[in-house]
Design a protein around this motif. Structure first.
Motif, PDB file in Angstrom:
ATOM      1  N   VAL A 100       0.898  -1.173  -0.008  1.00  9.10           N
ATOM      2  CA  VAL A 100      -0.024  -0.005  -0.163  1.00  9.10           C
ATOM      3  C   VAL A 100       0.901   1.317  -0.147  1.00  9.10           C
ATOM      4  CG1 VAL A 100      -1.964   1.135   1.296  1.00  9.10           C
ATOM      5  CG2 VAL A 100      -1.744  -1.422   1.135  1.00  9.10           C
ATOM      6  N   PRO A 101       0.796   2.173  -0.987  1.00  6.52           N
ATOM      7  CA  PRO A 101       1.569   3.342  -1.052  1.00  6.52           C
ATOM      8  C   PRO A 101       1.789   4.080   0.058  1.00  6.52           C
ATOM      9  CG  PRO A 101       0.268   3.171  -3.006  1.00  6.52           C
ATOM     10  CD  PRO A 101      -0.473   2.116  -1.989  1.00  6.52           C
ATOM     11  N   GLU A 102       3.032   4.810   0.428  1.00  5.77           N
ATOM     12  CA  GLU A 102       3.181   5.511   1.593  1.00  5.77           C
ATOM     13  C   GLU A 102       2.071   6.619   1.710  1.00  5.77           C
ATOM     14  OE1 GLU A 102       4.875   7.027   5.138  1.00  5.77           O
ATOM     15  OE2 GLU A 102       5.602   5.212   4.009  1.00  5.77           O
ATOM     16  N   GLY A 103       1.373   7.075   2.661  1.00  7.29           N
ATOM     17  CA  GLY A 103       0.464   8.184   2.796  1.00  7.29           C
ATOM     18  C   GLY A 103      -0.980   7.917   2.478  1.00  7.29           C
ATOM     19  N   THR A 104      -1.396   6.632   2.232  1.00  7.47           N
ATOM     20  CA  THR A 104      -2.592   6.333   1.657  1.00  7.47           C
ATOM     21  C   THR A 104      -3.470   6.421   2.992  1.00  7.47           C
ATOM     22  OG1 THR A 104      -1.834   4.679  -0.021  1.00  7.47           O
ATOM     23  CG2 THR A 104      -4.176   4.490   0.834  1.00  7.47           C
ATOM     24  N   PRO A 105      -4.528   7.064   2.927  1.00  7.07           N
ATOM     25  CA  PRO A 105      -5.752   7.170   3.897  1.00  7.07           C
ATOM     26  C   PRO A 105      -6.487   5.832   3.854  1.00  7.07           C
ATOM     27  CG  PRO A 105      -6.230   8.749   2.228  1.00  7.07           C
ATOM     28  CD  PRO A 105      -5.051   8.002   1.699  1.00  7.07           C
ATOM     29  N   ILE A 106      -6.662   5.377   4.786  1.00  9.08           N
ATOM     30  CA  ILE A 106      -7.769   4.142   4.943  1.00  9.08           C
ATOM     31  C   ILE A 106      -9.017   4.540   5.898  1.00  9.08           C
ATOM     32  CG2 ILE A 106      -7.898   1.827   5.811  1.00  9.08           C
ATOM     33  CD1 ILE A 106      -4.854   1.474   4.995  1.00  9.08           C
ATOM     34  N   GLN A 107     -10.040   4.835   5.329  1.00 10.19           N
ATOM     35  CA  GLN A 107     -11.104   5.180   6.254  1.00 10.19           C
ATOM     36  C   GLN A 107     -11.594   4.543   7.291  1.00 10.19           C
ATOM     37  OE1 GLN A 107     -11.702   8.403   5.576  1.00 10.19           O
ATOM     38  NE2 GLN A 107     -10.045   8.552   4.146  1.00 10.19           N
ATOM     39  N   THR A 108     -11.657   3.283   7.071  1.00  9.90           N
ATOM     40  CA  THR A 108     -12.533   2.407   8.089  1.00  9.90           C
ATOM     41  C   THR A 108     -11.682   1.016   8.153  1.00  9.90           C
ATOM     42  OG1 THR A 108     -13.856   1.071   6.603  1.00  9.90           O
ATOM     43  CG2 THR A 108     -14.734   3.146   7.471  1.00  9.90           C
ATOM     44  N   PHE A 109     -12.009   0.504   9.136  1.00 10.92           N
ATOM     45  CA  PHE A 109     -11.346  -0.785   9.777  1.00 10.92           C
ATOM     46  C   PHE A 109     -11.732  -2.047   8.690  1.00 10.92           C
ATOM     47  CE2 PHE A 109     -11.171  -4.979  12.171  1.00 10.92           C
ATOM     48  CZ  PHE A 109      -9.968  -4.850  12.485  1.00 10.92           C
ATOM     49  N   GLU A 110     -13.040  -2.022   8.133  1.00 14.81           N
ATOM     50  CA  GLU A 110     -13.598  -2.871   7.243  1.00 14.81           C
ATOM     51  C   GLU A 110     -12.775  -2.746   5.858  1.00 14.81           C
ATOM     52  OE1 GLU A 110     -15.498  -0.840   9.123  1.00 14.81           O
ATOM     53  OE2 GLU A 110     -16.032  -2.503  10.430  1.00 14.81           O
ATOM     54  N   ILE A 111     -12.732  -1.331   5.511  1.00 18.28           N
ATOM     55  CA  ILE A 111     -11.806  -1.095   4.154  1.00 18.28           C
ATOM     56  C   ILE A 111     -10.471  -1.838   4.441  1.00 18.28           C
ATOM     57  CG2 ILE A 111     -10.547   0.538   2.775  1.00 18.28           C
ATOM     58  CD1 ILE A 111     -13.262   2.115   3.356  1.00 18.28           C
ATOM     59  N   PHE A 112      -9.726  -1.653   5.417  1.00 21.82           N
ATOM     60  CA  PHE A 112      -8.476  -2.141   6.002  1.00 21.82           C
ATOM     61  C   PHE A 112      -8.663  -3.797   6.012  1.00 21.82           C
ATOM     62  CE2 PHE A 112      -6.091  -3.849   9.537  1.00 21.82           C
ATOM     63  CZ  PHE A 112      -4.520  -3.543   9.003  1.00 21.82           C
ATOM     64  N   LEU A 113      -9.259  -4.359   6.328  1.00 23.60           N
ATOM     65  CA  LEU A 113      -9.758  -5.811   6.446  1.00 23.60           C
ATOM     66  C   LEU A 113     -10.129  -6.255   4.870  1.00 23.60           C
ATOM     67  CD1 LEU A 113     -12.192  -6.591   9.211  1.00 23.60           C
ATOM     68  CD2 LEU A 113      -9.850  -6.618   9.334  1.00 23.60           C
ATOM     69  N   GLY A 114     -10.634  -5.553   4.081  1.00 23.55           N
ATOM     70  CA  GLY A 114     -10.757  -5.901   2.576  1.00 23.55           C
ATOM     71  C   GLY A 114      -9.236  -5.811   1.968  1.00 23.55           C
ATOM     72  N   MET A 115      -8.638  -4.794   2.210  1.00 24.03           N
ATOM     73  CA  MET A 115      -7.307  -4.627   1.701  1.00 24.03           C
ATOM     74  C   MET A 115      -6.392  -5.813   1.763  1.00 24.03           C
ATOM     75  SD  MET A 115      -6.751  -0.501   2.531  1.00 24.03           S
ATOM     76  CE  MET A 115      -5.307  -0.389   1.687  1.00 24.03           C
ATOM     77  N   LEU A 116      -6.577  -6.381   3.039  1.00 30.48           N
ATOM     78  CA  LEU A 116      -5.594  -7.576   3.346  1.00 30.48           C
ATOM     79  C   LEU A 116      -6.024  -8.975   2.758  1.00 30.48           C
ATOM     80  CD1 LEU A 116      -5.349  -6.924   7.052  1.00 30.48           C
ATOM     81  CD2 LEU A 116      -3.650  -6.369   5.391  1.00 30.48           C
TER      82      LEU A 116
END
Length: 186
Positions: A100-116
């Motif tokens: 994930v590029p440096e400085g990328t905002p991740i708005q929610t925990f659910e979005i974070f989970l989906g990214m993984l």
């Protein structure tokens, strides 16, 4: 023609103890949040040792022997600056490992989970003693800094049917949900 011909080359490892210590190329099959009966929460990762790398010479003792095995890793919420929360500094290792590029905002925990989910990573697995209710067993652990970029980012791993079924409801059928701030009860 014979009814059956012996062929033991595809039998694989049938041990179910912890994986031996070492570096493994894995796929994050599932990233979820779990909660104990006491209300303790954790980010739970189900990592699968990749089966598309079993013939890579430097991985014969890890991926070659233990392909398709699962390693489970939890990041528990704890007291962080007086709040019961995740130590998000630990999540930085995961985000870096999945590029994930440096400085990328991740708005929610659910979005974070989906990214993984579905991402390849290289992990350093250790074997530790775990004592619970007076019984000590050996378990695998991965330190937060034990996650790194995969040396083989082109994933050709094939999930077995059981793995596909266990992750299909949360991974394959996942759709983004748009929730307006006015709709939230808090």
């Amino acid at each position: 023609m014979a009814f059956l011909q012996t062929n033991y080359s595809d039998l694989g490892n049938t041990e179910y103890g912890p994986l031996p210590e070492g570096n493994y190329e894995v796929v994050i099959q599932l990233a979820t949040e779990k909660e104990t009966k006491n209300g303790k929460q954790a980010l739970a990762l189900d990592l699968v040792v990749r089966n598309d790398l079993d013939n890579v010479p430097q991985l014969t003792e890890t991926n070659g022997k233990y392909k398709n095995r699962h390693v489970f890793n939890d990041f528990w919420k704890r007291n962080v600056n007086g709040e019961y929360a995740y130590d998000t500094s630990h999540f930085q290792y995961l985000l870096d490992a999945i590029n994930v590029p440096e400085g990328t905002p991740i708005q929610t925990f659910e979005i974070f989970l989906g990214m993984l989910q579905g991402k390849p990573v290289n992990v350093f697995v250790t074997v530790e003693d775990n004592t619970y209710n007076g019984t000590t067993t050996k378990i695998n652990r991965i330190a937060p800094w034990g996650f790194g970029k995969s040396n083989f980012p082109n994933v050709m791993h094939t999930f077995n049917k059981k793995d596909e079924q266990s992750s299909s409801a949360t991974f394959n059928d996942a759709h983004p949900v748009n929730v307006m701030e006015d709709d939230l009860p808090f």
